[in-house]
Every structure is written in structure tokens, then in C-alpha cells.
Scaffold this motif. Structure first.
Motif, mmCIF file in Angstrom:
data_model
loop_
_atom_site.group_PDB
_atom_site.id
_atom_site.type_symbol
_atom_site.label_atom_id
_atom_site.label_comp_id
_atom_site.label_asym_id
_atom_site.label_seq_id
_atom_site.Cartn_x
_atom_site.Cartn_y
_atom_site.Cartn_z
ATOM 1 N N UNK A 24 68.319 16.822 83.279
ATOM 2 C CA UNK A 24 69.275 15.720 83.207
ATOM 3 C C UNK A 24 69.521 15.086 84.573
ATOM 4 N N UNK A 25 69.594 15.894 85.606
ATOM 5 C CA UNK A 25 70.029 15.416 86.918
ATOM 6 C C UNK A 25 68.905 15.137 87.901
ATOM 7 N N UNK A 26 67.676 15.570 87.596
ATOM 8 C CA UNK A 26 66.580 15.536 88.575
ATOM 9 C C UNK A 26 66.384 14.161 89.207
ATOM 10 N N UNK A 27 66.410 13.099 88.417
ATOM 11 C CA UNK A 27 66.118 11.767 88.943
ATOM 12 C C UNK A 27 67.385 10.953 89.193
ATOM 13 N N UNK A 28 68.535 11.596 89.265
ATOM 14 C CA UNK A 28 69.787 10.873 89.491
ATOM 15 C C UNK A 28 70.215 10.960 90.957
ATOM 16 N N UNK A 29 71.197 10.143 91.311
ATOM 17 C CA UNK A 29 71.711 10.155 92.683
ATOM 18 C C UNK A 29 72.415 11.467 93.006
ATOM 19 N N UNK A 30 72.908 12.158 91.978
ATOM 20 C CA UNK A 30 73.638 13.397 92.208
ATOM 21 C C UNK A 30 72.734 14.463 92.824
ATOM 22 N N UNK A 31 71.447 14.430 92.488
ATOM 23 C CA UNK A 31 70.526 15.471 92.958
ATOM 24 C C UNK A 31 70.110 15.291 94.408
ATOM 25 N N UNK A 32 70.515 14.182 95.036
ATOM 26 C CA UNK A 32 70.088 13.922 96.418
ATOM 27 C C UNK A 32 70.992 14.598 97.447
ATOM 28 N N UNK A 33 72.082 15.219 96.991
ATOM 29 C CA UNK A 33 73.006 15.903 97.900
ATOM 30 C C UNK A 33 72.813 17.409 97.732
ATOM 31 N N UNK A 34 72.207 18.043 98.736
ATOM 32 C CA UNK A 34 71.817 19.445 98.624
ATOM 33 C C UNK A 34 73.007 20.356 98.325
ATOM 34 N N UNK A 35 74.081 20.235 99.084
ATOM 35 C CA UNK A 35 75.190 21.173 98.925
ATOM 36 C C UNK A 35 75.879 21.030 97.566
#
Length: 244
Positions: free
Chosen positions: A173-184
């Protein structure tokens, strides 16, 4: 021994030949081609030609260069220059993972973690990865050496792999979203239970929460309320009287 050393052992007997694009076979790929990247490469090929041949194994399976193939096809080419390497399936997979993780601009930390773990699994299956614990075989690749290849510390390397602990359906669900770009944020998500991960993801995907922090707090509360049996441990009438 480094990944570069491994590859050096398999670079002999390689040839560059023109291969019909339709004859090139593609196994399951870890990444889908990016159309804008294909068009960007096509523009470069128009001006400069193909600077780097694709790489295939001796069975014509693609190892590296899927974007280049699609760019050549977009420009109407029917053949593509290819380096032919006598790789086994494992070496082909390793080459693909290395191509993706080191050359392509991956911003999703879920995808990065998946590639890093896949890479380690391949090295272990090849008998080249040092297992955790004491091991006197100094020819095997250690976590420290893997971290050095990414120019990070061992701790940072392990942190980058942490999102792999997010359950598969939430990763999808999250792989290609902006949420996945923040490591922490992805590390924090990976540390919650599967139910909490799913609820947090749902709040983000549906837009009910506009920030990860809000979804994280709200998701945890909702799951806690659902799993806890809340009871009033006092007599309401005695404390507050008859309600009006």
C-alpha cells in the motif's frame, strides 16, 4: 571480499553483441519501469546514442537495463547492444538488485529495504555472506563490508533494512507513496503490531489523517480501544446522582 570482487570473478568471457529486443527475456522484476525515466533515456539516446549496453545472461535473460530496452523500443529500434555474461540465475538476480539499488534513484525506503534484504539473501544462497555470530572464514562478506558499500555505518545499514518488518500488504500500500520516503517514519511503523500497521496505513491512504504523526497516534489509539475491554469501575449514580 566485496560485491565488486565477486563481479570481477564473472566478467571474463563477456562479449558485446546486438540482440533482437524481442528475444530478450525478463524474469520477475523487483521494480516496475518508470515511464518518465524511459522517455528521459530515449532523449539521451537520440542525441548521444546508447552509451551503456544492457547486460543479459547466456540464456538472454535481462540482468540490467530494462529502462534502456524500453527506451530503444520507444525510438523504434529492433536490436540493442548487450553484454553477455555467463551468469547463473543467482548472479543475474544479484546484478539486477545492484543495478536498482545503486544506479536508479529509489526514494521509497520500503523498496530500498526490500532490495537490501533480497541482496543479502542472494549472497547467503551463493555461500558468500557471513552469518551472524562467530565465523572464522574471513573471505565471507560481513555486515560492516555491506554497510561500507552504501557509505553508511553498521547501525545506519541495519536501520535502512528495518522497513522490511512492515507486513507485506502494508508495504504494498505504501511503497510508492510519499509516506515511504521518510526512513524514520517507516522504522516507527515497522515497530508496531500488524493490526496497528494496517490501521495507520488505512488512515494515510484514505486521507483521514494528513500527517504520518497524526495517523500513527490515531491508529494506535483505535487499535488499543478495539482490543482493550474498557469498564467503569465506579457507580455513576452514586458519584454524580441521577442524570437529567
Amino acid at each position: 571480499m566485496t560485491i565488486a570482487d565477486i563481479k570481477q570473478n564473472f566478467t571474463s568471457n563477456e562479449n558485446i553483441i546486438n540482440i533482437p529486443i524481442d528475444q530478450i527475456k525478463i524474469r520477475f522484476r523487483l521494480r516496475k519501469p518508470n515511464q518518465s525515466k524511459i522517455e528521459e533515456i530515449a532523449q539521451s539516446i537520440k542525441i548521444l546514442g546508447l552509451l551503456n549496453p544492457i547486460t543479459i545472461d547466456n540464456e538472454y535473460y535481462l540482468i540490467a537495463g530494462q529502462h534502456r530496452i524500453n527506451a530503444m523500443r520507444l525510438l523504434g529500434y529492433t536490436t540493442v547492444p548487450a553484454i553477455v555474461k555467463d551468469y547463473s540465475k543467482l548472479h543475474a538476480q544479484l546484478g539486477e538488485v545492484d543495478e536498482n539499488i545503486k544506479r536508479n534513484d529509489i526514494t521509497s525506503h520500503i523498496a530500498i529495504a526490500e532490495h537490501m534484504v533480497k541482496r543479502e539473501e542472494i549472497l547467503e544462497r551463493m555461500g558468500l555472506r557471513m552469518n551472524s555470530g562467530f565465523n572464522s572464514n574471513k573471505t565471507l562478506i560481513t555486515t560492516e563490508e555491506l554497510a561500507q558499500e552504501f557509505n553508511v555505518s553498521k547501525r545506519q545499514y541495519r536501520l535502512k533494512k528495518q522497513p522490511i518488518k512492515i507486513v507485506q500488504d502494508v508495504r504494498d500500500q505504501l511503497r510508492e507513496t510519499k509516506w515511504s520516503t521518510v526512513l524514520m517514519d517507516m522504522v516507527k511503523l515497522s515497530q508496531r503490531s500488524p493490526d496497528e500497521q494496517r490501521k495507520i496505513s488505512e488512515l494515510l491512504i484514505t486521507g483521514k489523517c494528513s500527517t504520518f504523526k497524526r495517523a500513527f497516534v490515531e491508529g494506535n489509539i483505535q487499535v488499543m480501544r478495539r482490543t482493550k475491554d474498557y469498564k467503569i469501575d465506579f457507580d455513576m449514580k452514586e458519584r454524580w446522582g441521577t442524570p437529567h
